[in-house]
Write a protein that holds these residues in place. Structure first.
Motif, PDB file in Angstrom:
ATOM      1  N   UNK A  47     -15.004  -3.837  -4.927  1.00 44.31           N
ATOM      2  CA  UNK A  47     -13.748  -4.478  -4.809  1.00 44.31           C
ATOM      3  C   UNK A  47     -12.744  -3.611  -4.181  1.00 44.31           C
ATOM      4  N   UNK A  48     -12.551  -2.505  -5.177  1.00 49.56           N
ATOM      5  CA  UNK A  48     -11.620  -1.248  -4.769  1.00 49.56           C
ATOM      6  C   UNK A  48     -12.160  -0.454  -3.656  1.00 49.56           C
ATOM      7  N   UNK A  49     -13.537  -0.358  -3.338  1.00 50.64           N
ATOM      8  CA  UNK A  49     -14.001   0.397  -2.203  1.00 50.64           C
ATOM      9  C   UNK A  49     -14.033  -0.560  -0.905  1.00 50.64           C
ATOM     10  N   UNK A  50     -14.569  -1.934  -1.053  1.00 48.75           N
ATOM     11  CA  UNK A  50     -14.843  -2.523   0.093  1.00 48.75           C
ATOM     12  C   UNK A  50     -13.914  -3.724   0.398  1.00 48.75           C
ATOM     13  N   UNK A  51     -13.049  -3.910  -0.497  1.00 51.49           N
ATOM     14  CA  UNK A  51     -12.091  -4.997  -0.380  1.00 51.49           C
ATOM     15  C   UNK A  51     -12.379  -6.523  -1.068  1.00 51.49           C
ATOM     16  N   UNK A  52     -11.682  -7.484  -0.674  1.00 50.14           N
ATOM     17  CA  UNK A  52     -12.017  -8.797  -1.284  1.00 50.14           C
ATOM     18  C   UNK A  52     -13.191  -9.476  -0.829  1.00 50.14           C
ATOM     19  N   UNK A  53     -13.374 -10.644  -1.428  1.00 51.36           N
ATOM     20  CA  UNK A  53     -14.462 -11.579  -0.905  1.00 51.36           C
ATOM     21  C   UNK A  53     -14.685 -11.400   0.513  1.00 51.36           C
ATOM     22  N   UNK A  54     -13.680 -11.677   1.430  1.00 51.38           N
ATOM     23  CA  UNK A  54     -13.642 -11.962   2.846  1.00 51.38           C
ATOM     24  C   UNK A  54     -13.977 -10.754   3.372  1.00 51.38           C
ATOM     25  N   UNK A  55     -13.344  -9.654   3.168  1.00 48.90           N
ATOM     26  CA  UNK A  55     -13.640  -8.341   3.639  1.00 48.90           C
ATOM     27  C   UNK A  55     -15.115  -8.035   3.313  1.00 48.90           C
TER      28      UNK A  55
END
Lengths: 480, 100
Positions: free
Chosen positions: A123-131
């Motif tokens: 999550x901290x590297x690729x972002x939230x679910x949609x991202x």
């Protein structure tokens, strides 16, 4: 391949895997699980560094064949305690499953705990679910490469640290750290660090919910502990259906709707990718993420919480829930009995033990005095945390004890704390004297003629006579 | 079992990973890993391998206990994997039931 050609679903073991992108969720149960993650991982990564009396507090020292648990030192002879502890652990799992369902899976299982951490790194590297979904679908770009590389770096470093910590439970962690820093790690140590690190990386990074679905034996047999009074995560069908979208402020009853707004938040947050509204499924690890998600939606809509909640099947069916039932009572009584037995046995455990080996090279030796001499190797084990001076004596249950004497007369050995001391002692026995021995000691005479008799070695601590141990051995003499 | 060679008949949108054989291989490896861990634990709790090696190899450098435990573990793993693999292979290649 058309649909008709595909094997029927119930015949195939295999289902193409669809990656699950769990959405981040906040709420009571998520907070509880985060706390569990911190506590459990804190224990795992911290415990090897804890010291106790100049040594590692928790060390399963396999190379030295002894386990250190705080002030206790366990030896291979204490294997029964380990087995006993495993039985207690298994029974607690049964007990808690019968009462609270898959609490283990949702909060304590290493698979859950490490997956939480790996998802957090994702999550901290690729972002939230949609991202994340967008990033995976997108073509390779500089941004995608950098984000994926950052994630992999975090994952790999964390996995290696995990592997290192794991090995640190089995070999002294400070020595291990020194070896890592000087790049002089032994080949097997390096292998196990990498092996455990790789297992963590694979299980928590990639396999995730597939471990629970396809690999976990507990997930398959836990239903045997379930009944209609077990706490499960349920969707209240009566209240929720018919589901459907509506504007905020609409009276659902007037619109002919139930309380479920069909927002699919409960599906999006699910780490195993199921829809809890379809009822209890074996994939459900009871992490309660869907409860938190649904509660937050209910709050927003101004409805009562608990459309998805922890409850029993009986309660959902508007029947009485019975907490104390035969299954729970049997598991509970057994568990308490085993725990009490374990504590008592541990408290009564003798910190001294003795093994006796007869000398392998010579069975006996006849001395000039006519006495017969046997040599024994005594293995004195001091499991205590302080050094002990141990005094050895020899007895015989059948023969006249006066006939045996030790050389030296009263052997005493100082054994350091948590050590094994090997000592050789000689035992001498008077030759049979027809004139002196009474004729009623017939059996003793027969044994003497056969040439073999039993002796018992005893050791006791010099300053604490309650610490004692004994062992049987055979005494060999020439046949007459 | 009607399908033999390539059971992963995807419908395109799904991510294709292991086929039936791959999954079976992983299951076999995993289950034998579990039983090998148990066997290693129980076996080496009762048997200290060091003296035996010292007898067999009176001269030269002795392998450490860590090495012996590790080799013992792999031995148990291989033995269990052979058994589990044969079981899986026999179950999955059983002839179809004769139609009456």
């Amino acid at each position: 391949m058309s649909r008709a050609e595909q094997p029927p679903a119930d015949e195939s073991y295999y289902q193409a895997h669809q990656k699950v992108y769990p959405r981040e969720v906040k709420g009571r149960f998520t907070a509880l699980r985060t706390t569990a993650v911190w506590v459990l991982l804190g224990l795992f990564y911290g415990l090897p560094w804890l010291r106790w009396d100049d040594r590692q507090a928790i060390l399963f020292d396999l190379p030295a064949r002894k386990f250190h648990l705080l002030g206790l030192t366990m030896w291979p002879q204490d294997f029964i305690f380990l087995a006993w502890l495993l039985v207690i652990a298994a029974l607690s799992l049964f007990f808690f499953t019968a009462v609270g369902g898959r609490l283990w899976c949702g909060y304590a299982c290493p698979q859950t705990v490490w997956t939480e951490v790996f998802i957090w790194m994702e999550r901290i590297t690729e972002g939230d679910r949609a991202k994340r979904m967008k990033l995976d679908a997108a073509a390779w770009s500089h941004n995608k490469l950098m984000r994926k590389a950052a994630k992999q770096t975090l994952w790999i470093v964390f996995s290696l640290w995990t592997g290192f910590t794991f090995v640190g439970f089995f070999t002294p962690v400070d020595v291990l750290a020194e070896k890592v820093l000087t790049l002089s790690l032994g080949s097997w140590e390096a292998f196990w660090v990498l092996f455990y690190g790789f297992a963590t990386y694979g299980n928590a990074g990639f396999l995730r919910e597939q471990v629970c679905k396809y690999m976990c034996p507990y997930a398959r047999f836990q239903s045997a502990m379930f009944d209609r009074d077990t706490l499960i995560i349920t969707y209240d069908v009566d209240r929720g259906e018919p589901r459907g979208g509506r504007r905020k402020g609409t009276d659902p009853r007037a619109a002919g709707l139930g309380d479920c707004t069909d927002c699919t938040m409960c599906v999006q947050v699910c780490p195993t990718g199921i829809d809890i509204r379809n009822g209890l499924q074996y994939e459900c690890i009871a992490c309660a993420a869907c409860i938190d998600a649904c509660d937050s939606v209910m709050d927003k809509m101004g409805y009562a919480r608990g459309l998805v909640r922890y409850d029993t099947q009986n309660a959902v069916d508007h029947k009485q829930t019975q907490v104390l039932r035969p299954r729970v009572i049997v598991y509970g009584v057994l568990l308490v009995a085993l725990c009490i037995g374990f504590i008592v046995a541990l408290a009564m455990r003798q910190p001294i033990s003795l093994d006796v080996l007869h000398d392998r090279n010579t069975l006996y030796r006849t001395l000039e005095t006519g006495e017969i001499e046997n040599v024994y190797l005594l293995k004195l084990i001091n499991k205590d945390s302080v050094p002990q001076r141990l005094i050895v004596s020899v007895q015989s249950e059948h023969d006249n004890a006066d006939r045996y004497r030790l050389d030296p007369a009263i052997p005493a050995f100082t054994v350091p704390a948590g050590e094994v001391f090997n000592a050789a002692v000689r035992v001498r026995k008077n030759a049979w004297d027809d004139s002196a021995e009474a004729s009623e000691r017939h059996e003793e005479r027969e044994r003497d003629e056969a040439g073999v008799s039993e002796v018992r070695f005893e050791v006791r601590a010099e300053n604490d006579p309650s610490l004692r141990a004994s062992a049987e051995a055979r005494f060999f003499a020439p046949r007459r | 079992m009607s399908h033999k060679s390539s059971p992963d008949a995807d419908n395109g949108t799904q991510q294709s990973e292991l086929g039936l054989r791959g999954r079976l291989a992983f299951t076999v490896a995993w289950c034998s890993f579990l039983s090998a861990s148990m066997a290693t634990l129980v076996f080496f709790a009762f048997v200290d391998p060091a003296p035996f090696v010292a007898v067999l190899q009176p001269t030269g450098v002795l392998p450490s206990r860590t090495a012996l435990y590790s080799l013992g573990f792999f031995f148990f793993w291989i033995v269990s994997a052979v058994s589990a693999g044969l079981t899986a292979s026999l179950l999955c290649t059983s002839p179809p039931a004769r139609r009456s």
